[in-house]
Design an enzyme around this catalytic site. Sequence first.
Site: not given
Length: 573
Positions: A38, A60, A123-124, A422, A452, A479, A481, A485
Site C-alpha cells: 500500500d 520480495e 502497520h509495517h 552464495g 533440487d 540428486n 538434497g 553441504e
Amino acid sequence: MASDIRTSELKSPIDIAEYLFRRLHEVGIRGIHGVPGDYNLVALDYIPKCGLNWVGNVNELNAGYAADGYARVKGISAVVTTFGVGELSLLNAIAGGYSEFVPIVHIVGTPSTLSQKDGMLLHHTLGNGNFEIFSEMSKNISCAMAKLNDPHEAATLIDNAIRECWVQSRPVYITLPTDMVQKKVEGERLERPIDLRHPPNETEKEDYVVGVVLKYLHSAKNPIILVDACAQRHRVLKEVHELIEKSELPTFVAPMGKGAVDETLPNYGGVYAGDGSNEGVRERVESSDLILSIGAIKSDFNTAGFTYRISQLSTIDFHSHYIRVKYSEYPGVRMQGVLKKIVAKMGKLNIQPGPKATNDIAPEHQKISTDQVITHDWLWSRVGQWLQPNDIVITETGTANFGIWETKFPQGVLALSQVLWGSIGYSVGACQGAALAAKETGNRRTILFVGDGSFELTAQEVSTMIRQNLKPIIFVICNEGYTIERYIHGMDAAYNDISEWKYKDLIPAFGGTPHNSKTYQVKNKQEAEDLFTDKTFAQAEVLQFVELYMPKEDAPKALKLTAEASARTNAKQ
C-alpha cells in the site's frame, strides 16, 4: 515538513515518481521487479506511462534475485518494495548484489513524511515511532541513499543515486514517501542525461603506472593473463579483450570470471582455481613469472578454498580504483585507462604457449546407454558441446557452479553465478531476471542448472516466468538434497536431505500449458543424449523444464576439493 516547489517556478513540472521512472528508462531499464504494497501503489501507476513493464514477482526475495540477474545482463536494474515488511524480505538479495558488485536501484514506498514526523503507530512498523530503523539496515549494503522527503532536492538525489549505482556497480536505496509521489520537480532536467562516465585518471600518475607495468611485462619470460569478475562488473571487457588478442598471452579466468573472456580465442586456457583447476591449467598459471590479474575477487569458493599458489611478487593487480604492482599500490588509478595505454604501447612480449580448453569427453566416460547414470564427468563437457553462441547460462552455487568450470563456452556466452555471496535458491530468481533481459535484447537462450535442494527454496518464481511468457531451459539436478553441504559436513545427515518433489508437475500448477511449456524427465545418459540432440528442444520456443537425475554422492572434483578446504577452515580453533 518540506515545502512544495511552486509550479509557477518550474519550466516543465513533472511528478517525482514520473521523474524517477523516466530516469530509470534512460539508463536502459525496461522491466521493474518487485511486489506491490500500500505504500508504493500510487507510484506503481506511473510505470506504464514511462515506457516500463511491471514484472510483479512472487515475493520480495525472488524479486531481488531477479533484479540481480537482470542487471548482470542489461547493466542495471530496479526493484520496488513496500516499507518494512517488503524491504526487509529483499535484504538478502541486495546484500548479494553489494557483495558481488551488481547495480540494483532499490525503491521503497514509505509512509508519508507527515506520518513519519508525528511518529504514528502504523502497520509495517515496529510500533515505536522510529521510521529510520529499516533504512539503517540497508545503509551498509548500499553505496548511496536517497530519501525523497523534500521536492527541492528530490531530482538531484535521484540523479546522484542512479549515477552512483552505475559507477560503483552496487545497489542504491531510494525512499519515496506516499505524499511525495505526486509532488512536482523540474522536468527540464530530463533533457540532460545523467553523466555515467568515470572521471579520467590523472595523466601523470596513469602514465607512471603504465610505465611500471610495461617494465615488468617486457622483462617477464612467461607472463599470463588471469581475468575475474570485476572486469565484468566494472565494464572493462573491451579493453581486456584488446589486451588478450594483441598480446596473445595465455589467458585464464577465475570461477567468478567465467564467461568474461571469449573462450573461442586460441590463447584461452580454461579456469584457474588453485587446486580446483585441471592439472595443465594449474601448472601453467603457477609456473608463470608474471600474472596480469584483472578484477580479482580472491574469496574461498573462487579459489577452491584459498588454494591459489601465486606470489604477490609475480602479480600485477588491476582494479576499479587502484593498481597494485607486486607490493606497490597506486590508489586512485582506475584500470580502464591503464589497460588502454598498455595495449597501445606494449609491443612484442615473451610468450610461452598454455593449455587449450576443450569440451572433449574422456574416453572412459564416452559410452552412452540406457543403463549408464549421468555423471558430472560426462555432463559438463557434453553441455559445452550443446551450448550455442550468445547463450546465457545460470548455475546455482553447488554442483552446477563447480561443474561449469570444465565447460568451454561458444563465443558470446554470458555466465551468471553467485560464487561469493552464495545464497542458495538465487539462480531461479536470477533466471527470471536474465530471461526477461534476454527477451528485451534479442531473445538469447537462457539456460539454468540448479540443484533440487536450491530449487525448492525459490521454485515459485517459475510462475513469473510463465506469466511473463519467458522461455528459459531449466535443468533441475535431482540428486536428493544439498550435495555441496554433504561434502563439507554430514554426508548422510538428515539435515542435508530434502523432500523429493514431483518437480515437473509444478509447471502446470504454476500456469504452464502445452502451448507455453514442455517438461522432460531424464534418468540416464541415453535419454540425456537424445535431449541434447533434439533440435526442437534446442530451439527453446517455449519454457522447457528438465528433471535431470544424477547420483546422490557424485560431484565435480573442484567441488570436492573446495568443500574439504571449507571444512578445514570451519574447524580451525
